[in-house]
Design a protein around this motif. Sequence first.
Motif, PDB file in Angstrom:
ATOM      1  N   LEU A  59      77.817  64.146 105.342  1.00  0.00           N
ATOM      2  CA  LEU A  59      79.075  64.820 105.637  1.00  0.00           C
ATOM      3  C   LEU A  59      80.024  63.950 106.450  1.00  0.00           C
ATOM      4  O   LEU A  59      81.202  64.257 106.571  1.00  0.00           O
ATOM      5  N   SER A  60      79.502  62.851 106.986  1.00  0.00           N
ATOM      6  CA  SER A  60      80.349  62.066 107.891  1.00  0.00           C
ATOM      7  C   SER A  60      81.575  61.503 107.186  1.00  0.00           C
ATOM      8  O   SER A  60      82.596  61.263 107.815  1.00  0.00           O
ATOM      9  N   TYR A  61      81.475  61.324 105.861  1.00  0.00           N
ATOM     10  CA  TYR A  61      82.645  60.769 105.167  1.00  0.00           C
ATOM     11  C   TYR A  61      83.838  61.713 105.208  1.00  0.00           C
ATOM     12  O   TYR A  61      84.963  61.301 105.064  1.00  0.00           O
ATOM     13  N   LEU A  62      83.555  63.005 105.422  1.00  0.00           N
ATOM     14  CA  LEU A  62      84.661  63.973 105.412  1.00  0.00           C
ATOM     15  C   LEU A  62      85.683  63.685 106.506  1.00  0.00           C
ATOM     16  O   LEU A  62      86.864  63.945 106.355  1.00  0.00           O
ATOM     17  N   LYS A  63      85.204  63.147 107.636  1.00  0.00           N
ATOM     18  CA  LYS A  63      86.164  62.878 108.714  1.00  0.00           C
ATOM     19  C   LYS A  63      86.754  61.473 108.593  1.00  0.00           C
ATOM     20  O   LYS A  63      87.751  61.167 109.217  1.00  0.00           O
ATOM     21  N   LEU A  64      86.126  60.645 107.769  1.00  0.00           N
ATOM     22  CA  LEU A  64      86.598  59.260 107.657  1.00  0.00           C
ATOM     23  C   LEU A  64      87.606  59.074 106.531  1.00  0.00           C
ATOM     24  O   LEU A  64      88.449  58.188 106.595  1.00  0.00           O
ATOM     25  N   LEU A  65      87.482  59.888 105.503  1.00  0.00           N
ATOM     26  CA  LEU A  65      88.236  59.613 104.275  1.00  0.00           C
ATOM     27  C   LEU A  65      89.414  60.572 104.099  1.00  0.00           C
ATOM     28  O   LEU A  65      89.362  61.711 104.557  1.00  0.00           O
ATOM     29  N   PRO A  66      90.463  60.114 103.432  1.00  0.00           N
ATOM     30  CA  PRO A  66      91.615  60.979 103.197  1.00  0.00           C
ATOM     31  C   PRO A  66      91.356  61.976 102.066  1.00  0.00           C
ATOM     32  O   PRO A  66      91.725  61.749 100.922  1.00  0.00           O
ATOM     33  N   ILE A  67      90.703  63.075 102.404  1.00  0.00           N
ATOM     34  CA  ILE A  67      90.385  64.120 101.427  1.00  0.00           C
ATOM     35  C   ILE A  67      91.136  65.384 101.824  1.00  0.00           C
ATOM     36  O   ILE A  67      91.110  65.787 102.986  1.00  0.00           O
ATOM     37  N   HIS A  68      91.828  65.980 100.863  1.00  0.00           N
ATOM     38  CA  HIS A  68      92.703  67.095 101.191  1.00  0.00           C
ATOM     39  C   HIS A  68      92.066  68.455 100.952  1.00  0.00           C
ATOM     40  O   HIS A  68      92.446  69.433 101.563  1.00  0.00           O
ATOM     41  N   LYS A  69      91.110  68.500 100.026  1.00  0.00           N
ATOM     42  CA  LYS A  69      90.639  69.811  99.592  1.00  0.00           C
ATOM     43  C   LYS A  69      89.164  69.781  99.238  1.00  0.00           C
ATOM     44  O   LYS A  69      88.670  68.813  98.650  1.00  0.00           O
ATOM     45  N   LEU A  70      88.451  70.852  99.596  1.00  0.00           N
ATOM     46  CA  LEU A  70      87.065  71.029  99.159  1.00  0.00           C
ATOM     47  C   LEU A  70      87.037  72.123  98.099  1.00  0.00           C
ATOM     48  O   LEU A  70      87.624  73.188  98.273  1.00  0.00           O
ATOM     49  N   LYS A  71      86.347  71.815  97.020  1.00  0.00           N
ATOM     50  CA  LYS A  71      86.244  72.777  95.937  1.00  0.00           C
ATOM     51  C   LYS A  71      84.798  73.253  95.862  1.00  0.00           C
ATOM     52  O   LYS A  71      83.916  72.518  95.404  1.00  0.00           O
ATOM     53  N   ILE A  72      84.555  74.456  96.338  1.00  0.00           N
ATOM     54  CA  ILE A  72      83.188  74.987  96.429  1.00  0.00           C
ATOM     55  C   ILE A  72      82.600  75.154  95.035  1.00  0.00           C
ATOM     56  O   ILE A  72      83.188  75.812  94.178  1.00  0.00           O
ATOM     57  N   ASP A  73      81.431  74.565  94.822  1.00  0.00           N
ATOM     58  CA  ASP A  73      80.835  74.580  93.483  1.00  0.00           C
ATOM     59  C   ASP A  73      80.463  75.990  93.044  1.00  0.00           C
ATOM     60  O   ASP A  73      80.056  76.824  93.855  1.00  0.00           O
ATOM     61  N   ARG A  74      80.565  76.195  91.738  1.00  0.00           N
ATOM     62  CA  ARG A  74      80.361  77.556  91.261  1.00  0.00           C
ATOM     63  C   ARG A  74      78.893  78.002  91.316  1.00  0.00           C
ATOM     64  O   ARG A  74      78.606  79.194  91.254  1.00  0.00           O
ATOM     65  N   SER A  75      77.970  77.073  91.512  1.00  0.00           N
ATOM     66  CA  SER A  75      76.562  77.469  91.644  1.00  0.00           C
ATOM     67  C   SER A  75      76.339  78.296  92.917  1.00  0.00           C
ATOM     68  O   SER A  75      75.408  79.089  92.978  1.00  0.00           O
ATOM     69  N   PHE A  76      77.206  78.132  93.931  1.00  0.00           N
ATOM     70  CA  PHE A  76      77.080  78.944  95.152  1.00  0.00           C
ATOM     71  C   PHE A  76      77.741  80.311  95.000  1.00  0.00           C
ATOM     72  O   PHE A  76      77.514  81.217  95.792  1.00  0.00           O
ATOM     73  N   ILE A  77      78.604  80.416  94.010  1.00  0.00           N
ATOM     74  CA  ILE A  77      79.361  81.658  93.819  1.00  0.00           C
ATOM     75  C   ILE A  77      78.597  82.631  92.928  1.00  0.00           C
ATOM     76  O   ILE A  77      78.650  83.847  93.120  1.00  0.00           O
ATOM     77  N   ARG A  78      77.877  82.060  91.963  1.00  0.00           N
ATOM     78  CA  ARG A  78      77.262  82.871  90.904  1.00  0.00           C
ATOM     79  C   ARG A  78      76.507  84.077  91.457  1.00  0.00           C
ATOM     80  O   ARG A  78      76.710  85.198  91.017  1.00  0.00           O
ATOM     81  N   ASP A  79      75.615  83.854  92.439  1.00  0.00           N
ATOM     82  CA  ASP A  79      74.778  84.948  92.949  1.00  0.00           C
ATOM     83  C   ASP A  79      75.211  85.426  94.333  1.00  0.00           C
ATOM     84  O   ASP A  79      74.421  86.035  95.060  1.00  0.00           O
ATOM     85  N   ILE A  80      76.441  85.116  94.687  1.00  0.00           N
ATOM     86  CA  ILE A  80      76.850  85.333  96.085  1.00  0.00           C
ATOM     87  C   ILE A  80      76.796  86.803  96.503  1.00  0.00           C
ATOM     88  O   ILE A  80      76.622  87.112  97.686  1.00  0.00           O
ATOM     89  N   THR A  81      76.882  87.721  95.531  1.00  0.00           N
ATOM     90  CA  THR A  81      76.849  89.134  95.917  1.00  0.00           C
ATOM     91  C   THR A  81      75.442  89.578  96.319  1.00  0.00           C
ATOM     92  O   THR A  81      75.288  90.537  97.066  1.00  0.00           O
ATOM     93  N   GLU A  82      74.399  88.883  95.821  1.00  0.00           N
ATOM     94  CA  GLU A  82      73.027  89.281  96.183  1.00  0.00           C
ATOM     95  C   GLU A  82      72.356  88.298  97.127  1.00  0.00           C
ATOM     96  O   GLU A  82      71.450  88.664  97.865  1.00  0.00           O
ATOM     97  N   ASN A  83      72.784  87.058  97.071  1.00  0.00           N
ATOM     98  CA  ASN A  83      72.033  86.016  97.766  1.00  0.00           C
ATOM     99  C   ASN A  83      72.681  85.652  99.100  1.00  0.00           C
ATOM    100  O   ASN A  83      73.746  85.046  99.151  1.00  0.00           O
ATOM    101  N   ASN A  84      71.996  86.014 100.192  1.00  0.00           N
ATOM    102  CA  ASN A  84      72.568  85.786 101.516  1.00  0.00           C
ATOM    103  C   ASN A  84      72.622  84.305 101.885  1.00  0.00           C
ATOM    104  O   ASN A  84      73.452  83.901 102.691  1.00  0.00           O
ATOM    105  N   ASN A  85      71.744  83.500 101.288  1.00  0.00           N
ATOM    106  CA  ASN A  85      71.811  82.058 101.559  1.00  0.00           C
ATOM    107  C   ASN A  85      73.078  81.460 100.957  1.00  0.00           C
ATOM    108  O   ASN A  85      73.768  80.667 101.602  1.00  0.00           O
TER     109      ASN A  85
END
Length: 284
Positions: free
Chosen positions: A188-214
Amino acid sequence: EVKKNGKNGYQFYTGELNEQLQEKIELEVDLRQAISRKQLFLNYQPQIRAGDGQMIGVEALVRWNHPTKGTISPGVFIPIAEETGIIYELGTWVLREACRQMKEWHHAGGPQIPVSVNLSSQQFHQSNLAAYIKEILEETGLEPQYLELEITESMMMDASVSSSILNELTESGIRISLDDFGTGYSSLSYLKLLPIHKLKIDRSFIRDITENNNDKAIVATIISMAQHLNMDVIAEGIETKEQLDILMDNDCKKIQGYYYSRPLAADDVEEAFFAPMRLLKQKA
Ligand code: C2E
Ligand code: MG
Ligand code: MG
Ligand code: MG
């Protein structure tokens, strides 16, 4: 005996594998001609501000209209393009077409929103990348702040290499989005070093988000981290109202997914989202 087999290298494969390989070789041959035969086209998937449903951007997604096999998805042919080096020409075509279309929309009175374009790792490491993207922007007339490049974490592995590439790109105003965020292996350290404007949360974390607390915890953490790092954040793969509600509860204001819209042909984007352009076309 080796010498006898030498004539036909494929006889080591079982019938099924042989067929798969054959299919792949055929696709490769066809793909080499796809650009000049104008078989590639772009779909555009709207990115939406959850609060008011406004379209705030579009992601360009390439499609291949194959003469006999019909529409082929990038999941099938991008890997072939990458293995064979066709990705350079294909990637340039995508960039030029996406910029051209967005400039046309701006010019015709459409909303002043950016277009996101996916970059392959090979393109990212092309030595003249920044120069030829600037050329495409000049050629098409699209202002750099309306181009967003989607790259993945794996391209950030060597921070010294990626920082010089990214600095060159962003100095001119182009924006950088980290696609499929959370699925890579980089630190994660590159996030503070590099000029990145946006994070795009992967859809694998969204798929089960209504049931999966992790999944819910991971998504909440990414959103909060982005806010603390002063980055934009968008979630991809939102298909249901329930998923949307969880994201909004966690203060994620930007959404991309089938719930709002599938990727659309350019004409359908105009039809569904650009009211002023619709009026212009009716008058004409
Ligand atoms: P990506 O950049 O992560 O793009 C998002 C993919 O998720 C797209 O698939 C999109 O159609 C799909 N998607 C969007 N919303 C939803 C949803 O709510 N549910 C589900 N199940 N899927 C959703 P697509 O168009 O098949 O593209 C797949 C991948 O191919 C892209 O993933 C990207 O990595 C690659 N790709 C697409 N176009 C290009 C391109 O022009 N150049 C390069 N290098 N790669 C591309
Ligand atoms: Mg993408
Ligand atoms: Mg993605
Ligand atoms: Mg992807």
